[in-house]
Design an enzyme around this catalytic site. Structure first.
Site, mmCIF file in Angstrom:
data_model
loop_
_atom_site.group_PDB
_atom_site.id
_atom_site.type_symbol
_atom_site.label_atom_id
_atom_site.label_comp_id
_atom_site.label_asym_id
_atom_site.label_seq_id
_atom_site.Cartn_x
_atom_site.Cartn_y
_atom_site.Cartn_z
ATOM 1 N N GLN A 166 -32.433 13.561 -12.220
ATOM 2 C CA GLN A 166 -31.342 12.582 -12.274
ATOM 3 C C GLN A 166 -32.003 11.258 -12.662
ATOM 4 O OE1 GLN A 166 -28.028 12.263 -12.283
ATOM 5 N NE2 GLN A 166 -28.381 10.075 -12.467
ATOM 6 N N PRO A 293 -26.612 14.730 -6.412
ATOM 7 C CA PRO A 293 -26.126 13.564 -5.664
ATOM 8 C C PRO A 293 -24.875 12.901 -6.231
ATOM 9 C CG PRO A 293 -28.053 12.965 -6.960
ATOM 10 C CD PRO A 293 -27.881 14.442 -7.117
ATOM 11 N N GLY A 295 -21.070 13.151 -8.702
ATOM 12 C CA GLY A 295 -20.013 14.050 -9.132
ATOM 13 C C GLY A 295 -20.417 14.653 -10.460
ATOM 14 N N GLY A 296 -20.817 13.767 -11.347
ATOM 15 C CA GLY A 296 -21.248 14.233 -12.656
ATOM 16 C C GLY A 296 -22.217 13.250 -13.276
ATOM 17 N N MET A 297 -22.954 13.719 -14.263
ATOM 18 C CA MET A 297 -23.869 12.850 -15.005
ATOM 19 C C MET A 297 -23.779 13.254 -16.466
ATOM 20 S SD MET A 297 -26.040 10.410 -14.990
ATOM 21 C CE MET A 297 -26.561 9.811 -16.588
ATOM 22 N N GLU A 298 -23.518 12.212 -17.276
ATOM 23 C CA GLU A 298 -23.156 12.445 -18.683
ATOM 24 C C GLU A 298 -24.363 12.729 -19.570
ATOM 25 O OE1 GLU A 298 -23.007 9.677 -16.884
ATOM 26 O OE2 GLU A 298 -23.303 7.848 -18.057
ATOM 27 N N HIS A 322 -14.050 12.611 -17.411
ATOM 28 C CA HIS A 322 -14.844 11.397 -17.270
ATOM 29 C C HIS A 322 -16.194 11.541 -17.992
ATOM 30 C CE1 HIS A 322 -16.360 7.785 -15.111
ATOM 31 N NE2 HIS A 322 -17.509 8.427 -15.229
ATOM 32 N N GLU A 323 -16.907 12.609 -17.672
ATOM 33 C CA GLU A 323 -18.248 12.768 -18.266
ATOM 34 C C GLU A 323 -18.149 12.978 -19.780
ATOM 35 O OE1 GLU A 323 -20.343 11.743 -16.348
ATOM 36 O OE2 GLU A 323 -19.327 12.082 -14.440
ATOM 37 N N HIS A 326 -17.795 9.737 -21.602
ATOM 38 C CA HIS A 326 -19.067 9.020 -21.768
ATOM 39 C C HIS A 326 -19.758 9.356 -23.097
ATOM 40 C CE1 HIS A 326 -19.907 6.651 -18.231
ATOM 41 N NE2 HIS A 326 -19.748 7.643 -17.382
ATOM 42 N N GLU A 345 -18.932 2.277 -17.534
ATOM 43 C CA GLU A 345 -18.049 2.979 -16.603
ATOM 44 C C GLU A 345 -16.577 2.564 -16.703
ATOM 45 O OE1 GLU A 345 -18.943 5.623 -15.273
ATOM 46 O OE2 GLU A 345 -21.132 5.485 -15.343
ATOM 47 N N ASP A 403 -28.788 0.280 -8.661
ATOM 48 C CA ASP A 403 -27.901 1.103 -7.844
ATOM 49 C C ASP A 403 -26.921 0.238 -7.039
ATOM 50 O OD1 ASP A 403 -27.495 3.791 -7.476
ATOM 51 O OD2 ASP A 403 -28.362 3.761 -5.459
ATOM 52 N N TYR A 411 -16.139 0.579 -12.320
ATOM 53 C CA TYR A 411 -15.311 1.722 -12.710
ATOM 54 C C TYR A 411 -13.831 1.336 -12.838
ATOM 55 C CZ TYR A 411 -19.131 5.074 -11.836
ATOM 56 O OH TYR A 411 -20.302 5.768 -11.884
ATOM 57 N N ARG A 581 -23.481 15.274 -2.283
ATOM 58 C CA ARG A 581 -22.854 14.278 -3.167
ATOM 59 C C ARG A 581 -22.648 12.984 -2.394
ATOM 60 N NH1 ARG A 581 -17.129 15.364 -6.253
ATOM 61 N NH2 ARG A 581 -16.947 13.324 -7.273
ATOM 62 N N LYS A 583 -21.018 10.277 -2.826
ATOM 63 C CA LYS A 583 -19.661 9.757 -2.671
ATOM 64 C C LYS A 583 -19.001 10.275 -1.389
ATOM 65 C CE LYS A 583 -15.273 10.821 -4.508
ATOM 66 N NZ LYS A 583 -14.427 11.402 -5.521
#
Ligand code: BES
Ligand code: ZN
Length: 631
Positions: A166, A293, A295-298, A322-323, A326, A345, A403, A411, A581, A583
Site C-alpha cells: 500500500q 487497510p 476500502g480500495g486503492m486505485e 470510486h476506484e 480515479h 478525491e 495521512d 472527499y 479496514r 474506516k
C-alpha cells in the site's frame, strides 16, 4: 602424495566460509561515501531533487521472500540529468541499501542521510557527468510500512501466505528507492520472482495464470507517480467479466467477487461516456484478504479492494465506481502535492456519483451522496473544534504526515464543491469543462492554483465567482452555497428513527423496502440513550449482531457500545479481530475508549488483533489508545 582427509576438508571449508563472510561484509560496508554531502531539505514530503533531475523509467527486479518477509533485488532508474547535478537524491525509509552501480558498471559513491520522522532517509548518489542509469541494490526490512505479510491463517484459503503493498501516500519509499512525490511521473517495468505456488500482480500489465517458473514480467508503459506502484503476491486466480475487465481473488472468494462486481463493465462504459476514453487498457480488481487497510486503492490497471464490500447483494459496489473514477481523476490527472489531495478525491467522489447515477439511477446515487454528506457534517463538527484549518480544501501539511489530510473534507466537501459548480453552470457546460480539464492535464500533475487558473480561463462568470471559489477552497467550514442533497428514502428513514427515539418503541419501524443504506441511516439516527431497552428486541428481530454486512455491522456495533448492549460483545470482538479496514476500526476504537471499561476492552482486543492489522491501521489505532485518557 597427500590426500585431504575429511577433517582437513572441513577446516578448509570453514576457512573459506570465514573469508567469504569477511569479504561480503567488507563489500557491504566499505562502499565509498559521497565526498561532500549536499544540504538535504524536504519539499512536499520528499528529499528527492526532482526539480533538477528527471526520472524517466524505473526497472525493478525483485525476489519475494516469504520466509524472511522481505523483498530483495534492484531498482534501476533511468534519468535525465538536465541541470548537470552532481547528485541524485532519492527517498528511502526502512530500506537496506547494499550497493549502487552507475550505467551498469561503475560502483557509485553513496550515503544515507539522517533519519527524519515520517519522511525517512535521503539516499544521496554521486553521479558522473554522463550518468544515465542508476542501479540501487537493496532489500526491504521486516517492518516496511507499505508491506503487509500475511500468514496462511490470515488468508481465506488458510494454506498459503499472502503479501501486498500500500504505497499511498508516502510509503512507496519503504519498498522502492524512488522520487516519492506525486509531482514525478515515470514509466516502469519489473521482473518479480516468487514461489511457484503463487501469482504476483502489479499495477501494470498482468499475467492471468501462474506459470511453472515463478518468474513474471510486468510493463507499465504509461507514466505514473510512485504512490501508484503496487505489488501483491499470493494464491490468486482470475475470472473475466468482459474483454477488458475481470476480478482477481483467492479461489475461495473468486466466484462471489465476480458475481458482486458483474456490473463493472457497465460502469467502465458509463465512465468513458462521461469523461473520455479509458486510458489504461485493462481494468481489473484484486480482492484482498480482510487486513487491507482501505476500502480500495486505485492502483492503475488493478484496483486493490477490501473483501468487506462483497456483501452478497451488490449494495457496496459504489467503491468500485470510486476506484474506477480515479483512472481519470488521480491517475490521469494527479494532485501535484498532498496539499492538493482534494483534486484527487473530491473529483473522484463527484465522478463516482455520476457513474452510480448512470448505472443505478438518480434516487440511489442521491441516497449514497446524502449518506456521505451526513458523514461530512459529523467530520466538520469535530474538526471545527479540533483543527478548523483541516476543513479547508487546500491543506497545510508542512511537517505533518499527509495521512492527516485524509478526511471527508477532501472527499465530500470536494465533491459538493463540484456539485455546486454543476448547479451554477448547468450539467452540460460543466461536463464539457471537466472533459476539457481531463484532456488538458492528462499524464500531468496539477496544483489547486493551476486548477483555479484553468477554471478562470475556461468558464464564464469570472471575476464575479472568484470570492465564492476562494471561500470553498481556502476557507474553513462549508459555504452556505453548498447544495442540499435530498433523498426521499433517507428522509423516510429519518422520520422512523425520530419516532423510535421519542416513543421508545419499534412500532414505527418498517423495514420492508430496506437496503444496506436504509439500515446505515437508521442506525446513525437512533439515540443510544432512548433505545437502550429496545436493543435486544431489535437484535432478535433483525439479527443485527450476526449481520455479515460490514457497513451495517460497523454502525450497529457503534450503537451497541454507546447503549452498553453487552450481547453484541463477542460479535464486535470477532469483527475487530477479522477486519483491518481503518474506516471501520477507527470509529469503533474511538467509541470504545470513551469509558474505562471500554478502554480496557479496546486494549485487550488490540493486543490480540494488531498483528493482523496493516501498519496504516495499526498506527492510527495506537494513537487513539495512547491519546485518550478516560474521564
Ligand atoms: N486513494 C484512496 C485511498 C487512500 C487515500 C490511501 C489516501 C492512502 C492515502 C482510495 O481511492 C479511497 O478513497 N478509498 C476509500 C474508498 C471510498 C469509496 C471513498 C476507502 O478506502 O475508504
Ligand atoms: Zn479515492
Amino acid at each position: 602424495m597427500y590426500y585431504l582427509c575429511e577433517f582437513d576438508m572441513l577446516q578448509i571449508l570453514s576457512r573459506i566460509t570465514v573469508i567469504a563472510v569477511f569479504v561480503v561484509s567488507i563489500a557491504s560496508c566499505s562502499h565509498k561515501n559521497v565526498g561532500k554531502m549536499p544540504v538535504l531539505s524536504v519539499k512536499n514530503h520528499s528529499f528527492s531533487n526532482y526539480d533538477s533531475i528527471t526520472l524517466k523509467h524505473m526497472y525493478l527486479s525483485l525476489k519475494v521472500d516469504f520466509d524472511q518477509r522481505i523483498l530483495k533485488g534492484k531498482a534501476v532508474l533511468e534519468i535525465d540529468n538536465h541541470s548537470n547535478c552532481h547528485y541524485l537524491i532519492l527517498d528511502t525509509r526502512q530500506l537496506v541499501i547494499d550497493d549502487v552501480l552507475l550505467d551498469d558498471s561503475v560502483s557509485a559513491a553513496w550515503s544515507l542521510g539522517e533519519e527524519v520522522p515520517i519522511v525517512g532517509r535521503a539516499l544521496v548518489i554521486e553521479l558522473g557527468p554522463k550518468t544515465r542509469k542508476v542501479a540501487v541494490y537493496y532489500e526491504t526490512s521486516k517492518d516496511a510500512e507499505a508491506l503487509m505479510w500475511l500468514s496462511p491463517e490470515q488468508t481465506l484459503g488458510k494454506k498459503h501466505p499472502f503479501m501486498f503493498t500500500q504505497s499511498q501516500a508516502i510509503l512507496a519509499r519503504t519498498w522502492v528507492p524512488c522520487m516519492d512525490v506525486p509531482a514525478v511521473r515515470y514509466t516502469y517495468s519489473a521482473d518479480i520472482e516468487c514461489d511457484k505456488a503463487y501469482l504476483p500482480l502489479m499495477s501494470a500489465s498482468n499475467n492471468f495464470k501462474k506459470n511453472t517458473t515463478g518468474k513474471y514480467h510486468f510493463e507499465m508503459p504509461q507514466p505514473i507517480p510512485s504512490y501508484l506502484m503496487a505489488l501483491a503476491v499470493g494464491n490468486i486466480e482470475f475470472q473475466s467479466l468482459s474483454a477488458n475487465s475481470g476480478v482477481f481473488a483467492e479461489p475461495e472468494m473468486l466466484k462471489k467477487a465476480a458475481a458482486e462486481f458483474s456490473e463493472l463493465p457497465a460502469m467502465i462504459d458509463a465512465a468513458g461516456k462521461l469523461y473520455g476514453e479509458y486510458a489504461w487498457g485493462r481494468y481489473d480488481v484484486l480482492v484482498l484478504p480482510p487486513s487491507f487497510p482501505f476500502g480500495g486503492m486505485e492502483n492503475p490497471r488493478l484496483t486493490f479492494a477490501t473483501p468487506t464490500v462483497i456483501a452478497g447483494d451488490k449494495s457496496l459496489v459504489s467503491l468500485v465506481a470510486h476506484e474506477l473514477a480515479h483512472s481519470w481523476s488521480g491517475n490521469l490527472v494527479t494532485n501535484r502535492t498532498w496539499e492538493d489531495f482534494w483534486l484527487n478525491e473530491g473529483f473522484t467522489v463527484y465522478f463516482e456519483d455520476r457513474i452510480m447515477e448512470a448505472v443505478y439511477g438518480k434516487p440511489y446515487a442521491d441516497m449514497l451522496m446524502a449518506l456521505s454528506v451526513g458523514e461530512l457534517n459529523h467530520t466538520l463538527e469535530t474538526l471545527m473544534k479540533d483543527g478548523p484549518g483541516d476543513t479547508k480544501l487546500k491543506l497545510n501539511l508542512k511537517n505533518r504526515n499527509p495521512d492527516d489530510g485524509v478526511s471527508d473534507i477532501a472527499y465530500v466537501k470536494g465533491a459538493m464543491f463540484l456539485k455546486y459548480l454543476e448547479g451554477l453552470y448547468g450539467r452540460k457546460v460543466f461536463d464539457d469543462f471537466l472533459n476539457a480539464y481531463f484532456n488538458h492535464f492528462k499524464w500531468q500533475t496539477v496544483t489547486t492554483e493551476e486548477f483555479i487558473e484553468y477554471f478562470k480561463s475556461h468558464m464564464s462568470k469570472w471575476p464575479k465567482i472568484k470570492p465564492e471559489l476562494d471561500a470553498w477552497i481556502y476557507e474553513v467550514g462549508l459555504p452556505a452555497s453548498c447544495p442540499k442533497i435530498v433523498s426521499v428514502e433517507l428522509n423516510r428513514v429519518e422520520a422512523m428513527a425520530n419516532s423510535i427515539n421519542t416513543e421508545k418503541s419499534l412500532k414505527a419501524l418498517d423495514t420492508a423496502a430496506f437496503t444496506t443504506q436504509h439500515w446505515m441511516h437508521l442506525l446513525r439516527h437512533l439515540e443510544a440513550d432512548s433505545i437502550k431497552d429496545l436493543m435486544p428486541e431489535m437484535d432478535k428481530a433483525y439479527q443485527l449482531s450476526a449481520s455479515t454486512n460490514s457497513e451495517i455491522q460497523c454502525d450497529w456495533y457503534l450503537l451497541c457500545i454507546s447503549a452498553d448492549y453487552k450481547a453484541a460483545d463477542p460479535y464486535l470482538e470477532a469483527y475487530l479481530m477479522s477486519v483491518g479496514r481503518r474506516k471501520f476500526l477507527e470509529p469503533l476504537y474511538e467509541r470504545l475508549v470513551l469509558t474505562p471499561e471500554g478502554k480496557e476492552k479496546a486494549l485487550r482486543i488490540f493486543r490480540k488483533a494488531s498483528g493482523g492489522y496493516h501498519a496504516v491501521s495499526r498506527n492510527t489505532i495506537k494513537e487513539i489508545l495512547a491519546r485518550t485518557t478516560v474521564k
